[in-house]
Scaffold this motif. Structure first.
Motif, short mmCIF file in Angstrom:
data_model
loop_
_atom_site.label_atom_id
_atom_site.label_comp_id
_atom_site.label_asym_id
_atom_site.label_seq_id
_atom_site.Cartn_x
_atom_site.Cartn_y
_atom_site.Cartn_z
N ASP A 85 91.65 47.62 -1.34
CA ASP A 85 92.21 48.60 -0.40
C ASP A 85 91.51 49.94 -0.55
O ASP A 85 91.23 50.64 0.44
CB ASP A 85 93.71 48.75 -0.63
N THR A 86 91.25 50.35 -1.80
CA THR A 86 90.55 51.62 -2.03
C THR A 86 89.15 51.59 -1.46
O THR A 86 88.69 52.56 -0.83
CB THR A 86 90.50 51.91 -3.54
N ARG A 87 88.44 50.45 -1.64
CA ARG A 87 87.08 50.34 -1.11
C ARG A 87 87.08 50.38 0.42
O ARG A 87 86.24 51.05 1.03
CB ARG A 87 86.45 49.05 -1.60
N ARG A 88 88.04 49.68 1.05
CA ARG A 88 88.10 49.70 2.51
C ARG A 88 88.43 51.10 3.04
O ARG A 88 87.89 51.51 4.07
CB ARG A 88 89.14 48.69 3.00
N ALA A 89 89.29 51.82 2.32
CA ALA A 89 89.63 53.18 2.75
C ALA A 89 88.41 54.09 2.66
O ALA A 89 88.17 54.92 3.55
CB ALA A 89 90.77 53.72 1.90
N ARG A 90 87.64 53.94 1.60
CA ARG A 90 86.42 54.76 1.47
C ARG A 90 85.41 54.42 2.54
O ARG A 90 84.76 55.32 3.10
CB ARG A 90 85.82 54.55 0.08
N GLN A 91 85.25 53.14 2.86
CA GLN A 91 84.33 52.74 3.91
C GLN A 91 84.78 53.30 5.26
O GLN A 91 83.94 53.75 6.06
CB GLN A 91 84.22 51.22 3.97
N ALA A 92 86.07 53.26 5.52
CA ALA A 92 86.59 53.81 6.77
C ALA A 92 86.35 55.31 6.85
O ALA A 92 86.01 55.85 7.91
CB ALA A 92 88.08 53.50 6.90
N ASP A 93 86.52 56.02 5.73
CA ASP A 93 86.28 57.47 5.71
C ASP A 93 84.81 57.77 5.98
O ASP A 93 84.49 58.73 6.72
CB ASP A 93 86.69 58.05 4.36
N ARG A 94 83.90 56.97 5.40
CA ARG A 94 82.48 57.21 5.63
C ARG A 94 82.11 56.95 7.09
O ARG A 94 81.33 57.69 7.68
CB ARG A 94 81.65 56.30 4.71
N ARG A 95 82.67 55.88 7.68
CA ARG A 95 82.40 55.61 9.10
C ARG A 95 82.92 56.74 9.97
O ARG A 95 82.29 57.13 10.96
CB ARG A 95 83.04 54.28 9.51
#
Length: 324
Positions: A283-293
């Motif tokens: 979940d943390t990794r997906r949240a970081r990826q979403a923030d970068r996008r």
């Protein structure tokens, strides 16, 4: 006294810790040999990767090696000899094969190591294709499905011991060995979809895995309560242990029930912690990826919603209207 038919070794002295852990191999030590071969093949693959400068986790290697060592000791020491006549020892072996060894083996990611370490040319290419097909095969998908996995887990406790199946199989060396392989196989099939990092035919959601763990947790515990409350031997085979061992069958059965009730909880808690940590990490990794996008490209849905609010405000605020 019940003596199984076949090539077996039975201890002649009462059990104690030294005798249980003594390196007394059976005449045909099938499972210890499997553990040795598995460890040898795994280390060969890991060393090949390290020798060619490719990375492979030492933590995974340590987990798999520990699983093979526990498997070898449980099935290759005096424990195995006493397991032919003592319900408590046999229950300890079953719980170890189903609950303790599989998580260690699965955390080692042997499937991934096989795919990485096997050469992609010559004979290695054939092995690579077979391994990848096996990991992705429909048969493997069916075996890992909860509709198969959980009933199999139930059968290994209730179906075997509360019927005459266990007593029938324990009367022969081959039946005894077959039960041990069944315990190990069912434990691996239960553990793989929960914590395996290998390529699988399908992956459950984190919530689905969590539900599977909670569905399993009471199974062996409730079985342990049934065994402890029994006032007569539940498994006829263990009702008459060798007289030289000085074992009371009912007291031994009480200990077996206590093990079934308590021993399986620690490995299950470890699996649960691994699941929760991976869920949090994903979940943390997906949240970081979403923030970068969002930082790079913006959020189309959020932008559209903000435009909608702006237009709505213009319609409802008279000061935003133009001249008539």
């Amino acid at each position: 006294m019940n003596i199984p038919s076949g090539p077996i070794w039975l201890p002649t002295v009462p059990p104690d810790l030294a005798q249980l852990l003594a390196p007394n191999l059976q005449p045909i030590p099938v499972i210890p040999l499997i553990a040795l071969l598995a460890l040898t093949a795994y280390l060969a693959g890991a060393i090949r990767l390290w020798a060619t400068g490719r990375r492979w986790s030492r933590w995974r290697t340590l987990c798999f090696a520990a699983g093979c060592v526990v498997l070898g000791v449980t099935m290759g020491a005096g424990i195995e000899g006493y397991g032919y006549g003592m319900f408590s020892v046999f229950m300890f072996q079953q719980l170890t094969l189903m609950m303790a060894v599989p998580p260690l083996l699965v955390l080692g990611s042997p499937g991934t190591l096989l795919l990485r370490a096997t050469p992609h040319s010559g004979a290695g290419k054939v092995v690579h294709r077979i391994a990848f097909w096996g990991l992705r095969s429909p048969t493997f998908r069916i075996l890992l499905h909860p509709a198969v996995m959980i009933p199999l887990f139930l059968f290994t406790f209730y179906g075997l011991f509360l019927t005459g199946i266990a007593s029938t199989l324990l009367a022969t060396w081959s039946g005894h060995l077959g039960l041990e392989l069944l315990f190990l196989g069912s434990g691996i099939l239960f553990t793989v979809p929960l914590i395996s990092a290998d390529p699988l035919p399908a992956r459950q959601t984190h919530l689905g895995r969590l539900l599977d763990v909670f569905a399993e947790m009471p199974l062996h515990a409730f079985f342990g309560v049934i065994v402890m409350m029994a006032t007569a031997p539940l498994v006829a085979w263990f009702a008459d242990p060798p007289s030289a061992w000085g074992i009371d069958p009912l007291q031994d059965q009480l200990l077996a029930g206590g093990l079934a009730w308590s021993y399986g909880e620690a490995p299950t808690v470890i699996i649960l912690l691994v699941l929760l940590s991976r869920w949090y990490r994903d979940d943390t990794r997906r949240a970081r990826q979403a923030d970068r996008r969002h930082d790079l490209h913006g959020d189309p849905d959020l932008d559209a919603y903000n435009d909608y609010l702006t237009r709505l405000g213009q319609l409802t605020d008279p000061s935003q209207k133009g001249p008539r």
